[in-house]
Design an enzyme around this catalytic site. Sequence first.
Site, mmCIF file in Angstrom:
data_model
loop_
_atom_site.group_PDB
_atom_site.id
_atom_site.type_symbol
_atom_site.label_atom_id
_atom_site.label_comp_id
_atom_site.label_asym_id
_atom_site.label_seq_id
_atom_site.Cartn_x
_atom_site.Cartn_y
_atom_site.Cartn_z
ATOM 1 N N SER A 142 0.837 -1.202 0.000
ATOM 2 C CA SER A 142 0.000 0.000 0.000
ATOM 3 C C SER A 142 0.878 1.261 0.000
ATOM 4 C CB SER A 142 -0.958 -0.056 1.197
ATOM 5 O OG SER A 142 -1.937 0.946 1.084
ATOM 6 N N HIS A 184 -3.932 -0.347 -4.401
ATOM 7 C CA HIS A 184 -5.398 -0.513 -4.283
ATOM 8 C C HIS A 184 -6.012 -0.153 -5.635
ATOM 9 C CE1 HIS A 184 -5.171 -0.866 0.123
ATOM 10 N NE2 HIS A 184 -4.361 0.167 0.105
ATOM 11 N N GLU A 211 -5.306 -4.905 -5.011
ATOM 12 C CA GLU A 211 -5.159 -5.475 -3.671
ATOM 13 C C GLU A 211 -4.852 -6.968 -3.756
ATOM 14 O OE1 GLU A 211 -8.646 -4.412 -1.423
ATOM 15 O OE2 GLU A 211 -8.077 -2.291 -1.367
#
Lengths: 291, 291
Positions: A142, A184, A211
Amino acid sequence: MADRERPVFPVAGLGAAGPVMVIGGAEDKLRDKVILARFATLAGGIDGRVVIVSTASSLGDEAVVIYRELFLGLGIGEVVGLRPEEREQADDPAGVEAIRNATGVFITGGNQSRLTQVVAGTKLADALFLARDRGAVVAGTSAGASAMASHMVAYGRSGATPKNRMVHLSAGLGILQGIVIDQHFEQRWRIGRLLAVVAQSPSLLGVGIDEDTCAIVHADRSSLEVIGRGAVTIVDGANVKTDAYRGKGYRPLMVSGAILHSLPGGYWFDLRGRHLLTAPSAPVQEREASE
Amino acid sequence: MADRERPVFPVAGLGAAGPVMVIGGAEDKLRDKVILARFATLAGGIDGRVVIVSTASSLGDEAVVIYRELFLGLGIGEVVGLRPEEREQADDPAGVEAIRNATGVFITGGNQSRLTQVVAGTKLADALFLARDRGAVVAGTSAGASAMASHMVAYGRSGATPKNRMVHLSAGLGILQGIVIDQHFEQRWRIGRLLAVVAQSPSLLGVGIDEDTCAIVHADRSSLEVIGRGAVTIVDGANVKTDAYRGKGYRPLMVSGAILHSLPGGYWFDLRGRHLLTAPSAPVQEREASE
């Protein structure tokens, strides 16, 4: 914020460099743990010494606790946490020493601007370059993934259509060069902003990571392998025509001729040549041979 | 369901054909009405005779009432509604006669499968071909836009990453050839399914149209003009490598080498040549000349 292009330490030969794992967030922590297990293997298993850098996280030490248990459960011998919150802490010799001894470094998610504003350009960042260059695996998920490249998406808006001013770059850690990473990717609708970035910066290859999906940039710094459940989207703006240079306001951008690659787990891509790789283990070749 | 490639009536010379307007839905009906005003102009203004085909709509005659008031307000001389609900009604001579006299036809939104299952392959559909070929403007919004091409997205799922079985095609009205149209494009996150379509059908050019945005395919059937507030996204799969042919389940597809064009209002595209057009009125050329 320094955009450091090269490590300041002498580097080992390229062949000895370690892989860099760029994870799109929300990696599976409960079932097969495909991505985390690969990290554990690359970090040396029972002989491994992993450092978790949790500066990006708003969870404090909790992020370290979660990943520490996961990595110990995956057989890593030693796992420690490192959480500089100010730049002087990121120059602290103890932290640098921990990275120096690490066989793997895992950078957590959270806020990538917080991470780079504390770490980028410090001795800790230099230690990360060196760790990668002597063969350690460096992974980020992330925010930790976004921060891995020299050019980082700091923040931006969602949407499929590229628009002026929808995305803002800053300087990342610079462990990877020539690419810009967005995470994401499918879940937060980021194709528009990645198109906008490469239209404005066609020298950068856009890399969007879903993800529970990971792009592994191998030791040659060009071969990218995809693992995990989703896809890695690569946007190549080398031949793009655009009106981005005279953009005003929040209006759609003209972006013509971007080349797009959507690569699920098992596929490989050549970042330097900007094309699909059929070697070393692409399913296309394997499966066609078996027909 | 016949996928009719050619009109059965003799056609006028290509130069005399009318434009086809493909609208991404939710076109502005209150402010500038850029798209609807262009339709009204192309339909001949005060001398115009417009037929509204509302079969796709679940609103019954209400859809006709709304557009009728809009078009009369924009200066069209005569506006009538046509709402076949069964295939025999779509063969009715009165409806065919209305289309035969029309200078413009407007196909409403709703359910594109309902529209094509009633109209495609009937005498009404043939009359639409003929109307276009003798110079009438034929426009469709939302479902009416999707149904315009020979290959139609019947239904599918949202998302940025192309996946197996995420999109289902059927035969559209066939007024446009060689393209597949998706509407509400940005708003409903349809880039993944358009990539999936062109990966499976690389002879088709994917055309994704945002809301309040219109692609006008001009008389030469190749020059596409964009008007409106959003963008038209063109996905060219001519050089795509893919594993779509052996897809199973609902998993990410490998799609490598798709060429993507995101074109805001004012830009033109050559559908046959598959490239940006700088003529006849592209802003790039105009503005560069003025610098």
